[in-house]
Enzyme design. Sequence first.
Site, PDB file in Angstrom:
ATOM      1  NE  ARG A  56       4.449  -8.196  10.368  1.00  0.00           N
ATOM      2  CZ  ARG A  56       3.538  -7.381   9.731  1.00  0.00           C
ATOM      3  NH1 ARG A  56       2.506  -7.794   9.404  1.00  0.00           N
ATOM      4  NH2 ARG A  56       4.014  -6.135   9.343  1.00  0.00           N
TER       5      ARG A  56
ATOM      6  CD  GLU B 167      -2.702   1.166   2.548  1.00  0.00           C
ATOM      7  OE1 GLU B 167      -2.893   0.399   3.345  1.00  0.00           O
ATOM      8  OE2 GLU B 167      -3.425   2.332   2.498  1.00  0.00           O
TER       9      GLU B 167
ATOM     10  CE  LYS C   6       3.476  -0.069   4.936  1.00  0.00           C
ATOM     11  NZ  LYS C   6       2.373   0.032   3.780  1.00  0.00           N
TER      12      LYS C   6
HETATM   13  P1  ATP Z   1       0.031  -1.660   6.809  1.00  0.00           P
HETATM   14  O1  ATP Z   1      -1.022  -2.739   5.950  1.00  0.00           O
HETATM   15  O2  ATP Z   1      -0.276  -1.634   8.114  1.00  0.00           O
HETATM   16  O3  ATP Z   1       0.133  -0.286   6.081  1.00  0.00           O
HETATM   17  P2  ATP Z   1       2.055  -3.658   5.810  1.00  0.00           P
HETATM   18  O4  ATP Z   1       3.309  -3.688   6.422  1.00  0.00           O
HETATM   19  O5  ATP Z   1       1.253  -4.747   5.820  1.00  0.00           O
HETATM   20  O6  ATP Z   1       1.583  -2.331   6.335  1.00  0.00           O
HETATM   21  P3  ATP Z   1       1.868  -3.373   3.097  1.00  0.00           P
HETATM   22  O7  ATP Z   1       2.189  -2.230   2.231  1.00  0.00           O
HETATM   23  O8  ATP Z   1       0.309  -3.808   2.886  1.00  0.00           O
HETATM   24  O9  ATP Z   1       2.345  -2.738   4.390  1.00  0.00           O
HETATM   25  O10 ATP Z   1       2.599  -4.580   2.683  1.00  0.00           O
HETATM   26  C1  ATP Z   1       2.911  -5.069   1.573  1.00  0.00           C
HETATM   27  C2  ATP Z   1       3.128  -6.766   1.517  1.00  0.00           C
HETATM   28  O11 ATP Z   1       4.378  -6.625   2.284  1.00  0.00           O
HETATM   29  C3  ATP Z   1       2.040  -7.364   2.104  1.00  0.00           C
HETATM   30  O12 ATP Z   1       2.042  -8.572   1.392  1.00  0.00           O
HETATM   31  C4  ATP Z   1       2.815  -7.847   3.575  1.00  0.00           C
HETATM   32  O13 ATP Z   1       2.035  -9.081   4.041  1.00  0.00           O
HETATM   33  C5  ATP Z   1       4.411  -7.896   3.358  1.00  0.00           C
HETATM   34  N1  ATP Z   1       4.914  -7.556   4.750  1.00  0.00           N
HETATM   35  C6  ATP Z   1       4.574  -6.056   5.294  1.00  0.00           C
HETATM   36  N2  ATP Z   1       5.341  -6.242   6.505  1.00  0.00           N
HETATM   37  C7  ATP Z   1       6.115  -7.377   6.410  1.00  0.00           C
HETATM   38  C8  ATP Z   1       6.977  -8.233   7.526  1.00  0.00           C
HETATM   39  N3  ATP Z   1       7.303  -7.608   8.387  1.00  0.00           N
HETATM   40  N4  ATP Z   1       7.646  -9.134   7.054  1.00  0.00           N
HETATM   41  C9  ATP Z   1       7.028  -9.910   5.969  1.00  0.00           C
HETATM   42  N5  ATP Z   1       6.175  -9.261   5.010  1.00  0.00           N
HETATM   43  C10 ATP Z   1       5.635  -8.062   5.126  1.00  0.00           C
END
Ligand code: ATP
Length: 558
Positions: free
Chosen positions: A259, A34, A269
């Site tokens: 994760r 995102e 984030k």
């Molecule tokens: P948010 O959705 O709270 O803004 P997010 O960290 O999930 O934060 P996204 O942009 O939705 O951010 O993440 C993009 C991809 O990265 C998703 O598929 C998510 O599952 C993966 N991702 C995010 N954080 C991690 C992590 N710490 N370890 C592994 N994969 C991650």
Amino acid sequence: MEKPAISNFIRNLIDADLAQNKNQGRVATRFPPEPNGYLHIGHGKSICLNFGIAKDYQGSCNLRFDDTNPERENLEYVQSIKDDIAWLGYQWSELRFASDYFEQLYEYAIELITQGKAYVDSLSSDEIRSYRGTLTKSGKDSPFRNRSEEENLKLFKAMRAGEFEDGQHVLRAKIDMASPNINMRDPILYRIRHVSHYRTGNQWCIYPMYDYTHCISDAIEGITHSLCTLEFEDNRALYDWVLDQLDVPSHPQQIEFARLNLEHTVMSKRILNRLVDEDHVSGWDDPRLPTISGLRRRGYTPESIRDFCERIGVTKKQGTIAMGVLENSIREDLDQQAPRRMAVLDPLRVVIENYPKGQTETVTASNHPKFPQMGQRPLTFSGVIFIERDDFMESPAKKFFRLAPGREVRLRYAYYITCTDIIKDDRGEIIEIRCTYDPATKGGASADGRKVKGTIHWVSADHAANAEIRLYDRLFRVPNPAAKADFLEHVNPGSRVVLTRCKVEQGLVDAPPESRFQFERQGYFCTDRQDHSRSRPVFNRTVTLRDTWAKIGKTAGA
Ligand code: ATP
Ligand code: MG
């Protein structure tokens, strides 16, 4: 040379699918960020997994921006995410945006309404929450649940046309308010938001929810394996439900993995945004942050990050990785490729009294055992040099083997020197020391086999350049700051120390930004991507030579 990828449970599942010729032997993944912040090393794990699988299976990996939250998204984030992925060494097959599917998503919603699988609800958000029930208490049907198809269509179209205020109505899936899985209790599919979107502007005032958008976007793109983190495990039932109701081009398989969490830093984030917005760090690329751009600025290489992601593996088991593991990846990489140089961080002037006044000479540095060409270089030696202030002690402590009054040490690659005198200022601060040198020890070895216990680094005063050196350390003192409500109280005050009086080998000022070096006895450093120039050399410490935190942890009994 790339190492072959280590297998994991996801690769095993893909192998099994291929053995059955599922998806006609096609493997298609995507990375779906995102655009509401910069990428961090956790995203790095997901990037390496998705792009790595596509590469190894001759498949495809799309970069798709899941941009359904207009409030927090913007183009700066889109650009930074693209830059970071390219820098990590990956190329997406296609660039997609969920916002490109808004019209299709709307049409699918109409399809659900016509099938009696979705309805417009007019409860307030508080009422919806209380009707939803809890883990132990079943939910309750909304009084609007049985609206006619005609009424639902009319209301949903009016929602799109902007006839209502934010929150007045929502579109919900009609599934089961008694489901043990709360995600299946008539989840919201659309909400009204009179907010402009960074790509679609004011074209829309209703926005689809993430769960609804994500699975349909995957299906439209023909993704075969939709990899996500474990917190989406309970959303998989909804993912499958939506795709089963609709006539979509494909039905991707969602697979969840754990994760990445790292000690002494934060990966959320929300928290990263706060650190940046409230100026606890200098920006998203602050070298202390676990963001990809922060790690890059700090001096990490793409190879070291890919190596780290490979090393930590992909499993379903939650855990937190020690920061030392990430640091080891860059240490090992730089050990093999960073040219060796000398830099004095906290200079103490040394006058060698028996060295002929005005004379200079060239000595050769070439002692790297594994990669001799990386250390080899001519160095100018003279009668006035700088050494590290803490390589001298007026009253040496036990086990201190470096320079002290009357004591002899080796100047790396040059000569043995012996301290004969100390010069202090009015306040008693040592401003200079006097030494003699032994001309028979050129190259750092004595003719008579006499041994010295200490070897120290140096630069010639007239042949060194001034530089700023920024020492970075872990941003938080505690291993798990995100678990603490007052996490800001745990920021490590020593996480950034700026030294402005450093002396470095002359040639270093010509290094372009992002050049990496080992400063002998000090650590790995790189020229700063933003601030370094010939007239103002700036180096960042990427990592120390050894894990100093491991030692601290041991003595503290942690
Ligand atoms: P948010 O959705 O709270 O803004 P997010 O960290 O999930 O934060 P996204 O942009 O939705 O951010 O993440 C993009 C991809 O990265 C998703 O598929 C998510 O599952 C993966 N991702 C995010 N954080 C991690 C992590 N710490 N370890 C592994 N994969 C991650
Ligand atoms: Mg997310």
